[in-house]
Design a protein around this motif. Structure first.
Motif, mmCIF file in Angstrom:
data_model
loop_
_atom_site.group_PDB
_atom_site.id
_atom_site.type_symbol
_atom_site.label_atom_id
_atom_site.label_comp_id
_atom_site.label_asym_id
_atom_site.label_seq_id
_atom_site.Cartn_x
_atom_site.Cartn_y
_atom_site.Cartn_z
ATOM 1 N N PRO A 114 -4.690 1.659 -55.758
ATOM 2 C CA PRO A 114 -5.910 1.356 -55.001
ATOM 3 C C PRO A 114 -5.751 1.501 -53.493
ATOM 4 O O PRO A 114 -6.747 1.681 -52.790
ATOM 5 C CB PRO A 114 -6.229 -0.091 -55.390
ATOM 6 C CG PRO A 114 -4.928 -0.657 -55.844
ATOM 7 C CD PRO A 114 -4.163 0.483 -56.442
ATOM 8 N N ASP A 115 -4.532 1.482 -52.974
ATOM 9 C CA ASP A 115 -4.316 1.611 -51.538
ATOM 10 C C ASP A 115 -3.899 3.017 -51.123
ATOM 11 O O ASP A 115 -3.633 3.263 -49.947
ATOM 12 C CB ASP A 115 -3.255 0.608 -51.072
ATOM 13 C CG ASP A 115 -3.694 -0.831 -51.307
ATOM 14 O OD1 ASP A 115 -4.908 -1.107 -51.168
ATOM 15 O OD2 ASP A 115 -2.848 -1.658 -51.663
ATOM 16 N N ASP A 116 -3.834 3.928 -52.073
ATOM 17 C CA ASP A 116 -3.422 5.298 -51.781
ATOM 18 C C ASP A 116 -4.640 6.142 -51.407
ATOM 19 O O ASP A 116 -5.545 6.314 -52.222
ATOM 20 C CB ASP A 116 -2.720 5.899 -53.001
ATOM 21 C CG ASP A 116 -2.353 7.350 -52.794
ATOM 22 O OD1 ASP A 116 -1.806 7.676 -51.720
ATOM 23 O OD2 ASP A 116 -2.627 8.157 -53.705
ATOM 24 N N PRO A 117 -4.701 6.683 -50.183
ATOM 25 C CA PRO A 117 -5.856 7.488 -49.765
ATOM 26 C C PRO A 117 -6.090 8.722 -50.635
ATOM 27 O O PRO A 117 -7.238 9.100 -50.873
ATOM 28 C CB PRO A 117 -5.516 7.888 -48.326
ATOM 29 C CG PRO A 117 -4.541 6.864 -47.854
ATOM 30 C CD PRO A 117 -3.752 6.481 -49.083
ATOM 31 N N ALA A 118 -5.030 9.347 -51.135
ATOM 32 C CA ALA A 118 -5.207 10.528 -51.985
ATOM 33 C C ALA A 118 -5.836 10.146 -53.330
ATOM 34 O O ALA A 118 -6.698 10.863 -53.844
ATOM 35 C CB ALA A 118 -3.872 11.238 -52.193
ATOM 36 N N THR A 119 -5.410 9.020 -53.893
ATOM 37 C CA THR A 119 -6.016 8.535 -55.136
ATOM 38 C C THR A 119 -7.497 8.264 -54.917
ATOM 39 O O THR A 119 -8.344 8.666 -55.720
ATOM 40 C CB THR A 119 -5.320 7.241 -55.623
ATOM 41 O OG1 THR A 119 -3.953 7.523 -55.888
ATOM 42 C CG2 THR A 119 -5.973 6.685 -56.869
ATOM 43 N N ASP A 120 -7.819 7.604 -53.813
ATOM 44 C CA ASP A 120 -9.216 7.305 -53.480
ATOM 45 C C ASP A 120 -10.030 8.586 -53.371
ATOM 46 O O ASP A 120 -11.124 8.684 -53.931
ATOM 47 C CB ASP A 120 -9.278 6.507 -52.176
ATOM 48 C CG ASP A 120 -10.700 6.151 -51.807
ATOM 49 O OD1 ASP A 120 -11.369 5.429 -52.581
ATOM 50 O OD2 ASP A 120 -11.168 6.612 -50.733
ATOM 51 N N ALA A 121 -9.506 9.587 -52.679
ATOM 52 C CA ALA A 121 -10.229 10.846 -52.504
ATOM 53 C C ALA A 121 -10.458 11.537 -53.852
ATOM 54 O O ALA A 121 -11.559 12.027 -54.120
ATOM 55 C CB ALA A 121 -9.463 11.759 -51.553
ATOM 56 N N ALA A 122 -9.442 11.576 -54.688
ATOM 57 C CA ALA A 122 -9.573 12.221 -55.996
ATOM 58 C C ALA A 122 -10.617 11.517 -56.856
ATOM 59 O O ALA A 122 -11.462 12.168 -57.485
ATOM 60 C CB ALA A 122 -8.220 12.228 -56.709
ATOM 61 N N LEU A 123 -10.579 10.201 -56.878
ATOM 62 C CA LEU A 123 -11.527 9.453 -57.709
ATOM 63 C C LEU A 123 -12.942 9.522 -57.155
ATOM 64 O O LEU A 123 -13.914 9.540 -57.915
ATOM 65 C CB LEU A 123 -11.059 8.011 -57.858
ATOM 66 C CG LEU A 123 -9.740 7.861 -58.628
ATOM 67 C CD1 LEU A 123 -9.282 6.406 -58.635
ATOM 68 C CD2 LEU A 123 -9.858 8.411 -60.036
ATOM 69 N N ARG A 124 -13.083 9.589 -55.837
ATOM 70 C CA ARG A 124 -14.424 9.763 -55.247
ATOM 71 C C ARG A 124 -15.019 11.102 -55.656
ATOM 72 O O ARG A 124 -16.220 11.205 -55.923
ATOM 73 C CB ARG A 124 -14.370 9.663 -53.736
ATOM 74 C CG ARG A 124 -14.233 8.253 -53.223
ATOM 75 C CD ARG A 124 -14.157 8.260 -51.703
ATOM 76 N NE ARG A 124 -13.884 6.963 -51.183
ATOM 77 C CZ ARG A 124 -14.762 6.261 -50.483
ATOM 78 N NH1 ARG A 124 -15.958 6.737 -50.241
ATOM 79 N NH2 ARG A 124 -14.435 5.070 -50.033
ATOM 80 N N ALA A 125 -14.184 12.135 -55.676
ATOM 81 C CA ALA A 125 -14.677 13.447 -56.110
ATOM 82 C C ALA A 125 -15.149 13.381 -57.559
ATOM 83 O O ALA A 125 -16.249 13.837 -57.882
ATOM 84 C CB ALA A 125 -13.581 14.500 -55.944
ATOM 85 N N LEU A 126 -14.333 12.810 -58.422
ATOM 86 C CA LEU A 126 -14.696 12.729 -59.838
ATOM 87 C C LEU A 126 -15.965 11.925 -60.061
ATOM 88 O O LEU A 126 -16.844 12.337 -60.811
ATOM 89 C CB LEU A 126 -13.544 12.134 -60.651
ATOM 90 C CG LEU A 126 -13.781 12.017 -62.153
ATOM 91 C CD1 LEU A 126 -13.987 13.392 -62.777
ATOM 92 C CD2 LEU A 126 -12.625 11.289 -62.814
ATOM 93 N N THR A 127 -16.082 10.781 -59.423
ATOM 94 C CA THR A 127 -17.253 9.929 -59.653
ATOM 95 C C THR A 127 -18.517 10.476 -58.994
ATOM 96 O O THR A 127 -19.621 10.053 -59.346
ATOM 97 C CB THR A 127 -16.995 8.480 -59.198
ATOM 98 O OG1 THR A 127 -16.650 8.472 -57.810
ATOM 99 C CG2 THR A 127 -15.879 7.843 -60.012
#
Length: 109
Positions: free
Chosen positions: A28-41
Protein backbone atom coordinates in the motif's frame (compact mmCIF):
# COMPACT_ATOMS: atom_id res chain seq x y z
CA UNK A 1 -3.55 -7.40 -3.47
CA UNK A 2 -6.69 -5.34 -3.21
CA UNK A 3 -7.25 -2.06 -5.12
CA UNK A 4 -5.52 -0.15 -2.30
CA UNK A 5 -2.40 -2.31 -2.51
CA UNK A 6 -2.95 -4.36 0.65
CA UNK A 7 -1.97 -8.01 0.44
CA UNK A 8 -4.99 -9.97 1.57
CA UNK A 9 -4.20 -13.48 0.41
CA UNK A 10 -1.13 -15.40 -0.72
CA UNK A 11 -1.61 -18.31 -3.07
CA UNK A 12 0.76 -20.78 -4.72
CA UNK A 13 -0.56 -20.01 -8.20
CA UNK A 14 -2.36 -16.94 -9.50
CA UNK A 15 -6.04 -17.47 -10.33
CA UNK A 16 -6.51 -17.21 -14.10
CA UNK A 17 -9.15 -14.52 -13.68
CA UNK A 18 -6.72 -12.09 -12.00
CA UNK A 19 -3.94 -10.20 -13.77
CA UNK A 20 -0.35 -10.60 -12.63
CA UNK A 21 1.05 -7.52 -10.86
CA UNK A 22 4.69 -6.94 -11.74
CA UNK A 23 6.19 -4.38 -9.33
CA UNK A 24 9.37 -4.43 -7.27
CA UNK A 25 7.72 -4.22 -3.84
CA UNK A 26 3.94 -4.67 -3.85
CA UNK A 27 2.25 -2.90 -0.98
CA UNK A 28 0.00 0.00 0.00
CA UNK A 29 2.94 2.40 0.41
CA UNK A 30 4.62 1.55 -2.89
CA UNK A 31 4.02 4.27 -5.54
CA UNK A 32 4.45 1.79 -8.41
CA UNK A 33 1.84 -0.55 -6.92
CA UNK A 34 -0.53 2.40 -6.52
CA UNK A 35 0.01 3.48 -10.14
CA UNK A 36 -0.57 -0.03 -11.49
CA UNK A 37 -3.75 -0.54 -9.49
CA UNK A 38 -5.08 2.91 -10.44
CA UNK A 39 -4.65 2.00 -14.09
CA UNK A 40 -6.49 -1.29 -13.64
CA UNK A 41 -9.37 0.17 -11.66
CA UNK A 42 -9.82 3.01 -14.20
CA UNK A 43 -10.59 0.54 -16.98
CA UNK A 44 -14.15 -0.32 -17.97
CA UNK A 45 -15.00 -3.94 -17.05
CA UNK A 46 -14.90 -5.18 -20.66
CA UNK A 47 -11.31 -3.94 -21.01
CA UNK A 48 -10.20 -4.95 -17.50
CA UNK A 49 -11.21 -8.56 -18.24
CA UNK A 50 -8.62 -8.60 -21.05
CA UNK A 51 -5.68 -7.62 -18.80
CA UNK A 52 -3.26 -10.48 -18.22
CA UNK A 53 -0.51 -8.49 -16.47
CA UNK A 54 0.31 -5.01 -15.22
CA UNK A 55 3.94 -3.92 -14.98
CA UNK A 56 5.10 -0.79 -13.22
CA UNK A 57 8.88 -0.52 -12.94
CA UNK A 58 8.20 3.09 -11.87
CA UNK A 59 4.95 4.94 -11.13
CA UNK A 60 5.26 6.78 -14.46
CA UNK A 61 5.88 3.73 -16.65
CA UNK A 62 2.85 1.46 -16.29
CA UNK A 63 2.22 -1.02 -19.08
CA UNK A 64 -0.63 -3.49 -19.49
CA UNK A 65 -0.38 -6.82 -21.27
CA UNK A 66 -3.71 -7.83 -22.77
CA UNK A 67 -5.05 -10.95 -24.38
CA UNK A 68 -4.12 -11.59 -28.03
CA UNK A 69 -0.53 -10.41 -27.45
CA UNK A 70 -1.48 -6.75 -27.16
CA UNK A 71 0.48 -4.26 -25.05
CA UNK A 72 -0.73 -0.93 -23.73
CA UNK A 73 1.64 1.88 -22.79
CA UNK A 74 -0.29 3.59 -19.99
CA UNK A 75 2.31 5.88 -18.45
CA UNK A 76 1.54 7.48 -15.08
CA UNK A 77 -1.61 8.04 -13.05
CA UNK A 78 -2.61 11.39 -14.56
CA UNK A 79 -5.78 11.49 -16.67
CA UNK A 80 -6.69 7.86 -15.97
CA UNK A 81 -10.30 8.30 -17.03
CA UNK A 82 -9.32 9.81 -20.36
CA UNK A 83 -6.75 7.06 -20.91
CA UNK A 84 -9.33 4.37 -20.18
CA UNK A 85 -11.85 5.88 -22.59
CA UNK A 86 -9.19 6.27 -25.27
CA UNK A 87 -8.04 2.69 -24.82
CA UNK A 88 -11.57 1.31 -25.08
CA UNK A 89 -11.92 3.08 -28.44
CA UNK A 90 -8.44 2.08 -29.65
CA UNK A 91 -9.03 -1.60 -28.95
CA UNK A 92 -11.63 -1.61 -31.72
CA UNK A 93 -8.79 -0.97 -34.19
CA UNK A 94 -6.24 -3.48 -35.39
CA UNK A 95 -2.86 -3.44 -33.70
CA UNK A 96 -0.71 -4.98 -31.01
CA UNK A 97 0.75 -1.88 -29.32
CA UNK A 98 -1.49 0.87 -28.02
CA UNK A 99 -0.19 4.06 -26.41
CA UNK A 100 -2.55 6.10 -24.23
CA UNK A 101 0.16 7.71 -22.10
CA UNK A 102 -0.84 11.08 -23.56
CA UNK A 103 -4.61 10.79 -23.93
CA UNK A 104 -4.88 13.74 -26.33
CA UNK A 105 -2.71 11.82 -28.83
CA UNK A 106 -3.36 8.06 -28.61
CA UNK A 107 -1.80 5.64 -31.09
CA UNK A 108 -2.24 2.09 -32.30
CA UNK A 109 0.38 0.08 -34.18
Amino acid sequence: VDPAGHVFQRVATRPRTLPRLDVAAAGPDDPATDAALRALTALPPEVARQVLAIAAPTPESVTLTLTRRRVVVWGGTAEAGEKARGLAALLRRPGTRFDVSTPAVVTAR
